[in-house]
Design a protein around this motif. Structure first.
Motif, PDB file in Angstrom:
ATOM      1  N   GLN A  81       0.795  -1.233   0.000  1.00  0.00           N
ATOM      2  CA  GLN A  81       0.000   0.000   0.000  1.00  0.00           C
ATOM      3  C   GLN A  81       0.824   1.278   0.000  1.00  0.00           C
ATOM      4  OE1 GLN A  81      -2.389   0.450   3.557  1.00  0.00           O
ATOM      5  NE2 GLN A  81      -0.670   0.086   4.933  1.00  0.00           N
ATOM      6  N   ASP A  85       0.169   5.018  -5.506  1.00  0.00           N
ATOM      7  CA  ASP A  85      -1.276   5.215  -5.591  1.00  0.00           C
ATOM      8  C   ASP A  85      -1.727   4.751  -6.973  1.00  0.00           C
ATOM      9  OD1 ASP A  85      -1.237   6.306  -3.081  1.00  0.00           O
ATOM     10  OD2 ASP A  85      -1.366   8.390  -3.748  1.00  0.00           O
ATOM     11  N   LYS A  87      -4.478   5.571 -10.247  1.00  0.00           N
ATOM     12  CA  LYS A  87      -5.302   6.634 -10.840  1.00  0.00           C
ATOM     13  C   LYS A  87      -6.191   6.050 -11.928  1.00  0.00           C
ATOM     14  CE  LYS A  87      -6.541  10.945 -11.749  1.00  0.00           C
ATOM     15  NZ  LYS A  87      -7.780  10.649 -12.498  1.00  0.00           N
ATOM     16  N   PRO A  94      -5.560  10.496  -7.720  1.00  0.00           N
ATOM     17  CA  PRO A  94      -5.059   9.159  -7.394  1.00  0.00           C
ATOM     18  C   PRO A  94      -5.481   8.757  -5.982  1.00  0.00           C
ATOM     19  CG  PRO A  94      -3.343  10.485  -8.429  1.00  0.00           C
ATOM     20  CD  PRO A  94      -4.481  11.416  -8.143  1.00  0.00           C
ATOM     21  N   VAL A  95      -5.748   7.472  -5.796  1.00  0.00           N
ATOM     22  CA  VAL A  95      -6.226   7.002  -4.495  1.00  0.00           C
ATOM     23  C   VAL A  95      -5.234   5.998  -3.919  1.00  0.00           C
ATOM     24  CG1 VAL A  95      -8.640   7.389  -5.046  1.00  0.00           C
ATOM     25  CG2 VAL A  95      -7.615   5.168  -5.554  1.00  0.00           C
ATOM     26  N   PRO A  96      -5.179   5.889  -2.584  1.00  0.00           N
ATOM     27  CA  PRO A  96      -4.277   4.922  -1.945  1.00  0.00           C
ATOM     28  C   PRO A  96      -4.673   3.488  -2.285  1.00  0.00           C
ATOM     29  CG  PRO A  96      -5.057   6.582  -0.374  1.00  0.00           C
ATOM     30  CD  PRO A  96      -5.894   6.727  -1.603  1.00  0.00           C
ATOM     31  N   ASN A 238      -7.766   9.368   1.544  1.00  0.00           N
ATOM     32  CA  ASN A 238      -6.551  10.006   1.007  1.00  0.00           C
ATOM     33  C   ASN A 238      -5.349   9.933   1.940  1.00  0.00           C
ATOM     34  OD1 ASN A 238      -7.219  11.911   2.981  1.00  0.00           O
ATOM     35  ND2 ASN A 238      -8.254  13.261   1.505  1.00  0.00           N
ATOM     36  N   ARG A 256      -0.503   5.824   5.028  1.00  0.00           N
ATOM     37  CA  ARG A 256      -1.310   4.722   4.516  1.00  0.00           C
ATOM     38  C   ARG A 256      -1.631   3.771   5.668  1.00  0.00           C
ATOM     39  NH1 ARG A 256      -1.601   8.074   1.509  1.00  0.00           N
ATOM     40  NH2 ARG A 256      -1.127   8.146  -0.736  1.00  0.00           N
ATOM     41  N   VAL A 340       2.455   7.390  -9.029  1.00  0.00           N
ATOM     42  CA  VAL A 340       1.095   7.032  -9.456  1.00  0.00           C
ATOM     43  C   VAL A 340       1.154   5.890 -10.468  1.00  0.00           C
ATOM     44  CG1 VAL A 340      -1.021   7.867 -10.546  1.00  0.00           C
ATOM     45  CG2 VAL A 340       0.302   9.376  -9.046  1.00  0.00           C
ATOM     46  N   ARG A 384      -8.173  -0.313  -6.349  1.00  0.00           N
ATOM     47  CA  ARG A 384      -7.131  -0.539  -5.336  1.00  0.00           C
ATOM     48  C   ARG A 384      -6.618  -1.975  -5.402  1.00  0.00           C
ATOM     49  NH1 ARG A 384      -8.238   3.144  -0.172  1.00  0.00           N
ATOM     50  NH2 ARG A 384      -9.244   4.921  -1.174  1.00  0.00           N
TER      51      ARG A 384
END
Length: 521
Positions: A81, A85, A87, A94-96, A238, A256, A340, A384
Protein backbone atom coordinates in the motif's frame (compact mmCIF):
# COMPACT_ATOMS: atom_id res chain seq x y z
CA UNK A 1 -48.43 -21.45 8.05
CA UNK A 2 -51.24 -20.41 10.38
CA UNK A 3 -51.90 -22.46 13.51
CA UNK A 4 -54.99 -22.22 15.77
CA UNK A 5 -55.41 -24.11 19.02
CA UNK A 6 -57.41 -24.04 22.24
CA UNK A 7 -54.48 -23.01 24.39
CA UNK A 8 -54.04 -22.64 28.13
CA UNK A 9 -53.01 -19.02 28.21
CA UNK A 10 -51.97 -17.58 31.60
CA UNK A 11 -54.40 -14.76 32.40
CA UNK A 12 -56.44 -13.41 35.34
CA UNK A 13 -60.07 -12.57 35.68
CA UNK A 14 -61.22 -9.54 37.61
CA UNK A 15 -61.63 -11.58 40.84
CA UNK A 16 -58.08 -12.91 40.54
CA UNK A 17 -58.98 -16.48 39.60
CA UNK A 18 -57.20 -18.22 36.69
CA UNK A 19 -58.95 -18.31 33.38
CA UNK A 20 -59.21 -21.73 31.80
CA UNK A 21 -59.02 -21.71 28.04
CA UNK A 22 -58.15 -18.80 25.75
CA UNK A 23 -58.34 -19.24 21.97
CA UNK A 24 -55.03 -18.33 20.39
CA UNK A 25 -54.30 -17.84 16.71
CA UNK A 26 -50.78 -17.04 15.65
CA UNK A 27 -48.74 -17.08 12.45
CA UNK A 28 -45.67 -19.29 12.53
CA UNK A 29 -42.80 -16.98 11.65
CA UNK A 30 -39.16 -17.50 10.84
CA UNK A 31 -37.00 -16.49 13.76
CA UNK A 32 -34.49 -15.12 11.26
CA UNK A 33 -34.50 -15.37 7.48
CA UNK A 34 -32.28 -18.22 6.37
CA UNK A 35 -28.91 -16.86 5.30
CA UNK A 36 -27.79 -18.03 1.89
CA UNK A 37 -24.65 -20.04 1.26
CA UNK A 38 -21.45 -18.03 1.05
CA UNK A 39 -20.21 -17.51 -2.52
CA UNK A 40 -16.84 -19.11 -3.32
CA UNK A 41 -13.86 -16.79 -3.27
CA UNK A 42 -12.48 -16.48 -6.84
CA UNK A 43 -8.91 -17.48 -5.99
CA UNK A 44 -8.28 -18.11 -9.68
CA UNK A 45 -8.29 -14.32 -10.05
CA UNK A 46 -5.39 -13.82 -7.65
CA UNK A 47 -1.79 -13.58 -8.86
CA UNK A 48 -0.26 -17.10 -8.92
CA UNK A 49 1.89 -16.68 -5.81
CA UNK A 50 -1.13 -15.42 -3.85
CA UNK A 51 -3.42 -18.14 -5.19
CA UNK A 52 -0.98 -20.88 -4.22
CA UNK A 53 -0.56 -19.36 -0.75
CA UNK A 54 -4.33 -19.52 -0.26
CA UNK A 55 -4.33 -23.20 -1.25
CA UNK A 56 -1.46 -23.88 1.13
CA UNK A 57 -3.20 -22.16 4.03
CA UNK A 58 -6.37 -24.09 3.33
CA UNK A 59 -4.38 -27.33 3.41
CA UNK A 60 -2.35 -26.67 6.55
CA UNK A 61 -4.72 -24.57 8.68
CA UNK A 62 -7.94 -26.19 7.44
CA UNK A 63 -9.68 -22.81 7.61
CA UNK A 64 -12.40 -21.84 5.12
CA UNK A 65 -10.93 -20.97 1.72
CA UNK A 66 -12.39 -17.46 1.67
CA UNK A 67 -10.89 -16.81 5.12
CA UNK A 68 -7.48 -17.95 3.86
CA UNK A 69 -7.86 -15.68 0.82
CA UNK A 70 -8.87 -12.80 3.09
CA UNK A 71 -5.64 -13.20 5.09
CA UNK A 72 -3.41 -13.50 2.02
CA UNK A 73 -5.02 -10.47 0.39
CA UNK A 74 -4.68 -8.36 3.55
CA UNK A 75 -0.99 -9.30 3.85
CA UNK A 76 -0.33 -8.37 0.22
CA UNK A 77 -2.14 -5.08 0.78
CA UNK A 78 -0.07 -4.27 3.86
CA UNK A 79 3.29 -4.68 2.12
CA UNK A 80 2.17 -2.92 -1.10
CA UNK A 81 0.00 0.00 0.00
CA UNK A 82 2.83 2.45 0.60
CA UNK A 83 4.59 1.96 -2.72
CA UNK A 84 2.22 3.86 -5.03
CA UNK A 85 -1.28 5.21 -5.59
CA UNK A 86 -3.57 4.24 -8.45
CA UNK A 87 -5.30 6.63 -10.84
CA UNK A 88 -8.42 6.03 -12.88
CA UNK A 89 -10.06 8.67 -15.03
CA UNK A 90 -13.42 8.69 -13.25
CA UNK A 91 -11.86 9.50 -9.86
CA UNK A 92 -10.78 13.08 -9.18
CA UNK A 93 -7.34 12.17 -7.84
CA UNK A 94 -5.06 9.16 -7.39
CA UNK A 95 -6.23 7.00 -4.49
CA UNK A 96 -4.28 4.92 -1.95
CA UNK A 97 -4.04 1.15 -2.20
CA UNK A 98 -5.18 0.71 1.40
CA UNK A 99 -8.07 -1.65 2.08
CA UNK A 100 -10.40 -1.95 5.07
CA UNK A 101 -11.26 -5.64 5.51
CA UNK A 102 -13.60 -7.41 7.94
CA UNK A 103 -14.00 -11.16 8.39
CA UNK A 104 -17.02 -12.29 10.39
CA UNK A 105 -16.22 -15.57 12.09
CA UNK A 106 -16.86 -17.32 15.38
CA UNK A 107 -13.94 -18.16 17.64
CA UNK A 108 -12.20 -21.27 16.41
CA UNK A 109 -12.26 -20.60 12.66
CA UNK A 110 -8.45 -20.11 12.80
CA UNK A 111 -8.25 -16.59 11.40
CA UNK A 112 -5.29 -15.87 13.70
CA UNK A 113 -3.45 -18.92 12.40
CA UNK A 114 -4.01 -17.77 8.81
CA UNK A 115 -2.71 -14.29 9.62
CA UNK A 116 0.33 -15.65 11.45
CA UNK A 117 1.44 -17.62 8.39
CA UNK A 118 0.49 -14.95 5.84
CA UNK A 119 2.29 -12.22 7.81
CA UNK A 120 5.45 -14.16 8.68
CA UNK A 121 7.65 -11.94 6.51
CA UNK A 122 6.15 -8.87 8.15
CA UNK A 123 6.86 -10.28 11.62
CA UNK A 124 10.49 -10.92 10.64
CA UNK A 125 10.84 -7.39 9.27
CA UNK A 126 9.41 -5.96 12.49
CA UNK A 127 11.94 -7.98 14.50
CA UNK A 128 14.76 -6.54 12.37
CA UNK A 129 13.39 -3.02 12.77
CA UNK A 130 13.23 -3.42 16.56
CA UNK A 131 16.92 -4.30 16.68
CA UNK A 132 17.79 -1.29 14.53
CA UNK A 133 15.51 0.93 16.59
CA UNK A 134 17.25 0.02 19.83
CA UNK A 135 20.58 1.30 18.50
CA UNK A 136 18.98 4.29 16.76
CA UNK A 137 17.18 5.22 19.97
CA UNK A 138 20.44 5.03 21.93
CA UNK A 139 22.08 7.39 19.45
CA UNK A 140 19.08 9.71 19.53
CA UNK A 141 19.19 10.01 23.32
CA UNK A 142 22.88 10.84 23.21
CA UNK A 143 22.29 13.43 20.49
CA UNK A 144 19.38 14.90 22.46
CA UNK A 145 21.50 15.22 25.60
CA UNK A 146 24.20 17.03 23.59
CA UNK A 147 21.56 19.27 22.01
CA UNK A 148 20.07 20.20 25.39
CA UNK A 149 23.50 20.91 26.87
CA UNK A 150 24.48 23.16 23.96
CA UNK A 151 21.10 24.90 24.08
CA UNK A 152 21.51 25.67 27.80
CA UNK A 153 25.08 26.86 27.24
CA UNK A 154 23.90 29.34 24.61
CA UNK A 155 20.98 30.50 26.75
CA UNK A 156 23.27 31.12 29.76
CA UNK A 157 26.12 32.80 27.85
CA UNK A 158 26.17 36.33 29.23
CA UNK A 159 28.83 37.49 26.78
CA UNK A 160 26.53 37.50 23.74
CA UNK A 161 23.65 39.82 22.98
CA UNK A 162 20.09 38.84 22.11
CA UNK A 163 20.66 38.83 18.35
CA UNK A 164 23.70 36.57 18.62
CA UNK A 165 21.90 34.24 21.04
CA UNK A 166 18.92 33.94 18.69
CA UNK A 167 21.20 33.28 15.73
CA UNK A 168 23.06 30.51 17.56
CA UNK A 169 19.83 28.89 18.76
CA UNK A 170 18.45 28.92 15.24
CA UNK A 171 21.55 27.13 14.02
CA UNK A 172 20.89 24.26 16.42
CA UNK A 173 18.96 21.35 14.94
CA UNK A 174 16.83 19.21 17.21
CA UNK A 175 17.69 15.53 16.83
CA UNK A 176 14.92 13.58 15.16
CA UNK A 177 13.74 10.50 17.08
CA UNK A 178 13.80 7.21 15.19
CA UNK A 179 10.58 5.95 13.66
CA UNK A 180 8.64 3.49 15.81
CA UNK A 181 9.35 -0.02 14.48
CA UNK A 182 5.73 -1.10 14.07
CA UNK A 183 4.25 -2.27 10.77
CA UNK A 184 1.04 -3.74 12.16
CA UNK A 185 -0.69 -2.90 15.39
CA UNK A 186 -3.78 -3.92 17.33
CA UNK A 187 -4.62 -0.39 18.45
CA UNK A 188 -8.26 -0.36 19.63
CA UNK A 189 -9.12 3.28 18.94
CA UNK A 190 -8.56 6.17 16.55
CA UNK A 191 -6.51 8.19 19.04
CA UNK A 192 -3.95 5.42 19.35
CA UNK A 193 -3.87 4.97 15.59
CA UNK A 194 -3.20 8.67 14.97
CA UNK A 195 -0.42 8.61 17.54
CA UNK A 196 1.09 5.63 15.71
CA UNK A 197 1.17 7.41 12.35
CA UNK A 198 2.60 10.49 14.08
CA UNK A 199 5.68 8.70 15.42
CA UNK A 200 5.74 5.56 13.28
CA UNK A 201 6.11 4.37 9.73
CA UNK A 202 4.25 6.07 6.93
CA UNK A 203 2.57 2.76 6.03
CA UNK A 204 1.01 0.64 8.79
CA UNK A 205 -1.79 -1.80 9.31
CA UNK A 206 -4.30 -2.56 12.02
CA UNK A 207 -4.56 -6.34 12.29
CA UNK A 208 -6.55 -7.94 15.07
CA UNK A 209 -8.67 -11.00 15.66
CA UNK A 210 -10.44 -9.19 18.49
CA UNK A 211 -12.27 -6.54 16.50
CA UNK A 212 -14.69 -6.01 19.38
CA UNK A 213 -12.11 -3.64 20.90
CA UNK A 214 -11.87 -1.67 17.67
CA UNK A 215 -15.49 -1.68 16.49
CA UNK A 216 -17.29 -1.86 19.82
CA UNK A 217 -14.87 -0.30 22.28
CA UNK A 218 -14.40 3.22 23.63
CA UNK A 219 -13.65 4.62 20.18
CA UNK A 220 -17.15 3.70 19.02
CA UNK A 221 -18.88 5.00 22.14
CA UNK A 222 -21.56 7.70 21.92
CA UNK A 223 -19.12 10.61 22.36
CA UNK A 224 -16.25 9.36 20.19
CA UNK A 225 -18.13 7.53 17.45
CA UNK A 226 -18.50 10.43 15.02
CA UNK A 227 -14.84 11.36 15.40
CA UNK A 228 -13.74 7.75 14.87
CA UNK A 229 -15.91 7.17 11.82
CA UNK A 230 -14.85 10.46 10.22
CA UNK A 231 -11.18 9.88 10.99
CA UNK A 232 -11.13 6.37 9.53
CA UNK A 233 -12.95 7.55 6.42
CA UNK A 234 -10.32 10.24 5.77
CA UNK A 235 -7.49 7.77 6.19
CA UNK A 236 -9.13 5.44 3.66
CA UNK A 237 -9.92 8.27 1.25
CA UNK A 238 -6.55 10.01 1.01
CA UNK A 239 -4.27 8.98 3.87
CA UNK A 240 -4.73 12.12 5.98
CA UNK A 241 -5.51 12.54 9.65
CA UNK A 242 -5.86 15.40 12.09
CA UNK A 243 -5.32 15.67 15.82
CA UNK A 244 -6.67 18.72 17.64
CA UNK A 245 -5.81 19.62 21.23
CA UNK A 246 -6.61 22.63 23.36
CA UNK A 247 -3.28 24.32 22.54
CA UNK A 248 -2.19 22.34 19.51
CA UNK A 249 -3.46 21.08 16.18
CA UNK A 250 -1.58 18.70 13.89
CA UNK A 251 -2.37 17.45 10.41
CA UNK A 252 -0.75 14.31 9.03
CA UNK A 253 -0.62 13.66 5.30
CA UNK A 254 1.03 11.02 3.17
CA UNK A 255 0.07 8.13 5.44
CA UNK A 256 -1.31 4.72 4.52
CA UNK A 257 -3.37 2.65 6.93
CA UNK A 258 -4.78 -0.75 6.01
CA UNK A 259 -7.18 -2.55 8.32
CA UNK A 260 -7.86 -6.27 8.63
CA UNK A 261 -10.26 -7.27 11.40
CA UNK A 262 -11.93 -10.48 12.50
CA UNK A 263 -15.13 -9.99 14.46
CA UNK A 264 -17.60 -12.21 16.26
CA UNK A 265 -21.07 -12.14 14.65
CA UNK A 266 -22.56 -10.03 17.47
CA UNK A 267 -19.93 -7.29 17.13
CA UNK A 268 -20.08 -7.34 13.33
CA UNK A 269 -23.88 -7.17 13.33
CA UNK A 270 -23.80 -4.09 15.56
CA UNK A 271 -21.22 -2.37 13.36
CA UNK A 272 -22.85 -3.24 10.03
CA UNK A 273 -26.23 -2.09 11.32
CA UNK A 274 -24.97 1.12 12.94
CA UNK A 275 -26.88 4.05 11.44
CA UNK A 276 -24.08 6.61 11.81
CA UNK A 277 -21.44 4.24 10.43
CA UNK A 278 -23.64 3.61 7.40
CA UNK A 279 -24.57 7.26 6.91
CA UNK A 280 -20.91 8.31 7.07
CA UNK A 281 -19.98 5.58 4.59
CA UNK A 282 -17.39 3.77 6.72
CA UNK A 283 -19.28 0.45 6.47
CA UNK A 284 -19.32 0.72 2.69
CA UNK A 285 -15.55 1.14 2.62
CA UNK A 286 -15.03 -2.25 4.30
CA UNK A 287 -14.70 -5.46 2.31
CA UNK A 288 -16.81 -7.80 4.45
CA UNK A 289 -17.10 -11.58 4.29
CA UNK A 290 -18.38 -14.44 6.44
CA UNK A 291 -17.16 -17.90 5.44
CA UNK A 292 -18.98 -21.19 5.76
CA UNK A 293 -17.69 -22.72 8.98
CA UNK A 294 -15.34 -25.70 8.88
CA UNK A 295 -15.56 -26.33 12.61
CA UNK A 296 -16.41 -29.98 13.15
CA UNK A 297 -15.21 -31.00 9.69
CA UNK A 298 -11.45 -30.72 10.18
CA UNK A 299 -9.02 -33.61 10.33
CA UNK A 300 -6.58 -33.86 13.24
CA UNK A 301 -3.24 -34.46 11.53
CA UNK A 302 0.32 -33.27 11.39
CA UNK A 303 1.34 -30.33 9.23
CA UNK A 304 4.51 -28.43 8.43
CA UNK A 305 3.57 -25.14 6.76
CA UNK A 306 7.04 -23.67 7.35
CA UNK A 307 8.45 -26.04 4.75
CA UNK A 308 5.70 -25.54 2.17
CA UNK A 309 7.28 -23.97 -0.95
CA UNK A 310 4.03 -22.17 -1.75
CA UNK A 311 4.09 -20.27 1.54
CA UNK A 312 7.84 -19.71 1.30
CA UNK A 313 7.33 -18.15 -2.14
CA UNK A 314 4.58 -15.88 -0.80
CA UNK A 315 6.71 -14.77 2.14
CA UNK A 316 9.65 -14.09 -0.19
CA UNK A 317 7.39 -11.93 -2.34
CA UNK A 318 6.29 -10.02 0.77
CA UNK A 319 9.99 -9.46 1.58
CA UNK A 320 10.57 -8.09 -1.92
CA UNK A 321 7.82 -5.55 -1.31
CA UNK A 322 9.17 -4.67 2.14
CA UNK A 323 12.68 -4.28 0.71
CA UNK A 324 11.40 -1.73 -1.79
CA UNK A 325 11.94 1.55 -0.02
CA UNK A 326 8.91 3.65 0.76
CA UNK A 327 8.78 6.87 -1.29
CA UNK A 328 9.33 9.29 1.60
CA UNK A 329 8.91 12.97 0.81
CA UNK A 330 12.21 14.84 0.93
CA UNK A 331 12.73 16.68 4.21
CA UNK A 332 10.36 14.45 6.19
CA UNK A 333 10.87 11.20 8.04
CA UNK A 334 7.48 9.52 7.61
CA UNK A 335 5.44 11.32 4.97
CA UNK A 336 4.87 9.55 1.67
CA UNK A 337 5.13 11.11 -1.77
CA UNK A 338 3.89 8.05 -3.67
CA UNK A 339 4.23 7.74 -7.44
CA UNK A 340 1.10 7.03 -9.46
CA UNK A 341 0.15 3.78 -11.14
CA UNK A 342 -2.03 4.30 -14.20
CA UNK A 343 -4.22 1.98 -16.27
CA UNK A 344 -3.81 0.76 -19.80
CA UNK A 345 -6.64 1.91 -22.12
CA UNK A 346 -8.06 -1.62 -22.05
CA UNK A 347 -7.96 -1.70 -18.24
CA UNK A 348 -9.73 1.67 -18.11
CA UNK A 349 -12.46 0.32 -20.40
CA UNK A 350 -13.01 -2.68 -18.11
CA UNK A 351 -13.06 -0.46 -15.04
CA UNK A 352 -15.58 1.86 -16.68
CA UNK A 353 -17.84 -1.07 -17.61
CA UNK A 354 -17.63 -2.54 -14.09
CA UNK A 355 -18.36 0.81 -12.46
CA UNK A 356 -21.27 1.49 -14.81
CA UNK A 357 -22.79 -1.96 -14.22
CA UNK A 358 -22.85 -1.24 -10.48
CA UNK A 359 -24.29 2.24 -11.00
CA UNK A 360 -27.07 0.79 -13.14
CA UNK A 361 -28.11 -1.60 -10.36
CA UNK A 362 -27.91 0.69 -7.34
CA UNK A 363 -31.13 2.63 -7.90
CA UNK A 364 -34.47 2.06 -6.13
CA UNK A 365 -35.61 -1.54 -6.47
CA UNK A 366 -32.38 -2.62 -8.17
CA UNK A 367 -30.05 -5.48 -7.19
CA UNK A 368 -27.42 -3.54 -5.24
CA UNK A 369 -29.80 -1.04 -3.63
CA UNK A 370 -29.75 -2.77 -0.19
CA UNK A 371 -25.96 -2.40 -0.13
CA UNK A 372 -25.68 0.95 -1.88
CA UNK A 373 -22.94 2.14 0.52
CA UNK A 374 -20.71 -0.79 -0.42
CA UNK A 375 -21.72 -0.63 -4.07
CA UNK A 376 -20.80 3.06 -4.32
CA UNK A 377 -17.25 2.28 -3.14
CA UNK A 378 -16.72 -1.07 -4.83
CA UNK A 379 -15.40 0.26 -8.13
CA UNK A 380 -12.75 2.24 -6.24
CA UNK A 381 -11.96 -0.82 -4.13
CA UNK A 382 -11.53 -2.79 -7.37
CA UNK A 383 -9.03 -0.19 -8.61
CA UNK A 384 -7.13 -0.54 -5.34
CA UNK A 385 -7.15 -4.32 -5.66
CA UNK A 386 -5.77 -4.04 -9.20
CA UNK A 387 -2.97 -1.80 -7.94
CA UNK A 388 -2.12 -4.25 -5.16
CA UNK A 389 -2.02 -7.19 -7.56
CA UNK A 390 0.26 -5.25 -9.92
CA UNK A 391 2.75 -4.08 -7.30
CA UNK A 392 2.79 -7.30 -5.30
CA UNK A 393 3.85 -9.26 -8.38
CA UNK A 394 6.56 -6.75 -9.35
CA UNK A 395 7.30 -4.28 -6.52
CA UNK A 396 10.45 -3.03 -8.24
CA UNK A 397 8.30 -1.13 -10.76
CA UNK A 398 7.53 1.35 -7.95
CA UNK A 399 11.15 2.50 -7.63
CA UNK A 400 11.76 6.19 -8.51
CA UNK A 401 14.05 5.16 -11.37
CA UNK A 402 11.05 3.48 -13.00
CA UNK A 403 8.95 6.65 -13.09
CA UNK A 404 8.43 9.47 -15.54
CA UNK A 405 7.51 12.49 -13.48
CA UNK A 406 4.96 11.41 -10.88
CA UNK A 407 3.70 8.47 -12.96
CA UNK A 408 5.27 5.04 -12.99
CA UNK A 409 6.22 3.52 -16.31
CA UNK A 410 4.28 0.38 -15.31
CA UNK A 411 0.50 0.27 -15.64
CA UNK A 412 -2.39 -1.91 -14.54
CA UNK A 413 -3.18 -4.39 -17.31
CA UNK A 414 -6.64 -5.33 -18.54
CA UNK A 415 -6.17 -8.88 -17.22
CA UNK A 416 -5.34 -7.59 -13.75
CA UNK A 417 -8.27 -5.18 -13.76
CA UNK A 418 -10.67 -7.97 -14.80
CA UNK A 419 -9.40 -10.12 -11.92
CA UNK A 420 -9.80 -7.25 -9.45
CA UNK A 421 -13.38 -6.64 -10.61
CA UNK A 422 -14.24 -10.31 -10.02
CA UNK A 423 -12.84 -10.15 -6.49
CA UNK A 424 -14.78 -6.92 -5.92
CA UNK A 425 -17.94 -8.66 -7.12
CA UNK A 426 -17.34 -11.41 -4.55
CA UNK A 427 -17.25 -8.87 -1.72
CA UNK A 428 -20.30 -7.06 -3.07
CA UNK A 429 -22.25 -10.32 -3.16
CA UNK A 430 -21.13 -11.01 0.39
CA UNK A 431 -22.31 -7.58 1.51
CA UNK A 432 -25.71 -8.27 -0.05
CA UNK A 433 -25.91 -11.72 1.57
CA UNK A 434 -25.10 -10.38 5.03
CA UNK A 435 -27.15 -7.18 4.98
CA UNK A 436 -29.98 -7.20 7.51
CA UNK A 437 -29.16 -10.69 8.73
CA UNK A 438 -30.26 -10.85 12.37
CA UNK A 439 -28.99 -14.43 12.36
CA UNK A 440 -25.55 -12.86 12.91
CA UNK A 441 -26.67 -12.12 16.48
CA UNK A 442 -25.72 -15.05 18.79
CA UNK A 443 -28.95 -14.81 20.79
CA UNK A 444 -31.01 -15.04 17.61
CA UNK A 445 -28.95 -18.06 16.62
CA UNK A 446 -29.65 -19.62 20.03
CA UNK A 447 -33.39 -19.08 19.60
CA UNK A 448 -33.23 -20.64 16.16
CA UNK A 449 -31.23 -23.63 17.44
CA UNK A 450 -33.66 -24.15 20.32
CA UNK A 451 -36.64 -24.12 17.94
CA UNK A 452 -34.90 -26.71 15.74
CA UNK A 453 -34.10 -28.88 18.77
CA UNK A 454 -37.72 -28.81 19.92
CA UNK A 455 -38.94 -29.89 16.49
CA UNK A 456 -36.37 -32.66 16.23
CA UNK A 457 -36.42 -34.07 19.78
CA UNK A 458 -39.76 -33.16 21.35
CA UNK A 459 -41.73 -33.34 18.07
CA UNK A 460 -44.63 -31.14 16.91
CA UNK A 461 -47.78 -31.50 18.99
CA UNK A 462 -45.98 -32.83 22.06
CA UNK A 463 -45.49 -31.06 25.37
CA UNK A 464 -42.37 -30.01 27.20
CA UNK A 465 -41.49 -27.81 30.15
CA UNK A 466 -38.71 -25.31 30.96
CA UNK A 467 -37.15 -27.70 33.45
CA UNK A 468 -37.05 -30.52 30.89
CA UNK A 469 -35.51 -28.19 28.32
CA UNK A 470 -32.81 -27.17 30.78
CA UNK A 471 -31.92 -30.81 31.42
CA UNK A 472 -32.21 -32.26 27.95
CA UNK A 473 -31.44 -29.60 25.36
CA UNK A 474 -28.13 -29.34 23.51
CA UNK A 475 -25.23 -28.34 25.74
CA UNK A 476 -24.65 -24.97 24.09
CA UNK A 477 -28.31 -24.07 24.73
CA UNK A 478 -28.37 -24.87 28.45
CA UNK A 479 -28.49 -21.61 30.32
CA UNK A 480 -29.94 -19.88 33.36
CA UNK A 481 -33.67 -19.58 34.03
CA UNK A 482 -33.93 -15.91 33.08
CA UNK A 483 -32.30 -16.42 29.66
CA UNK A 484 -34.36 -19.56 28.98
CA UNK A 485 -37.62 -17.77 29.78
CA UNK A 486 -36.73 -14.94 27.39
CA UNK A 487 -36.04 -17.48 24.67
CA UNK A 488 -39.32 -19.28 25.32
CA UNK A 489 -41.21 -15.97 25.17
CA UNK A 490 -39.52 -15.27 21.84
CA UNK A 491 -40.49 -18.70 20.49
CA UNK A 492 -44.09 -18.11 21.58
CA UNK A 493 -44.10 -14.80 19.70
CA UNK A 494 -42.78 -16.58 16.60
CA UNK A 495 -45.48 -19.25 16.82
CA UNK A 496 -42.96 -22.02 17.41
CA UNK A 497 -44.43 -23.05 20.78
CA UNK A 498 -47.57 -22.15 22.73
CA UNK A 499 -48.26 -22.06 26.46
CA UNK A 500 -50.24 -25.11 27.62
CA UNK A 501 -50.52 -24.39 31.34
CA UNK A 502 -50.43 -27.16 33.95
CA UNK A 503 -50.02 -30.51 32.21
CA UNK A 504 -48.82 -34.05 32.80
CA UNK A 505 -45.78 -35.27 30.85
CA UNK A 506 -44.69 -38.91 31.14
CA UNK A 507 -46.64 -39.35 34.37
CA UNK A 508 -45.28 -36.22 36.06
CA UNK A 509 -47.22 -32.99 36.51
CA UNK A 510 -45.57 -29.71 35.50
CA UNK A 511 -47.08 -26.33 36.37
CA UNK A 512 -45.63 -24.64 33.22
CA UNK A 513 -45.63 -26.43 29.89
CA UNK A 514 -45.46 -25.60 26.22
CA UNK A 515 -46.71 -27.41 23.14
CA UNK A 516 -44.37 -27.58 20.14
CA UNK A 517 -45.92 -26.24 16.97
CA UNK A 518 -45.20 -27.54 13.49
CA UNK A 519 -46.63 -29.09 10.38
CA UNK A 520 -46.93 -32.50 12.01
CA UNK A 521 -48.92 -31.13 14.96
Amino acid sequence: MRVRRETYQPSRQDNGSRATVVPLERDRLDIAPAIGAAPPFPIECLPPVMREAVEALEEHVQAPRSLCAHSVLSAAMLVSQGLADVKVESLPAPVPLSLFMLAIAVSGERKSACDTLALRAVAEEEARLRIEHAEDDRRFKAAWAAFEAEKKRIERDAKIDRTERESRLLQLREPVPPVTPIIRAEEPNLEGLINLIRVGRASVGIFTSEAGQFLGGHGMGPEARTRTVTGLSKLWDNGTAQRVRANDAQTFVGRRVGISLAAQPRVASTFIGDELANDQGIVGRFLVMMPESKIGFREIRGSNPSADPRLIAFQNQCRRCLDTRLPIREGTRNELAPPVLGLTPEAWTLFQQFSQSIENEVGPGKAWRPVSAAANKMAENAARLAGIFTLFEAPEVARPSRATGSYLDATVSAETMAAACKVGTFYLREALRLTGQSILDPETRAQNDLADWLIEKVKPGNLTSPSLIQKLTALHLRTNAATLRKRLEALVSFGRIEPAGRQEIDGKTYRETYRVMGEAA
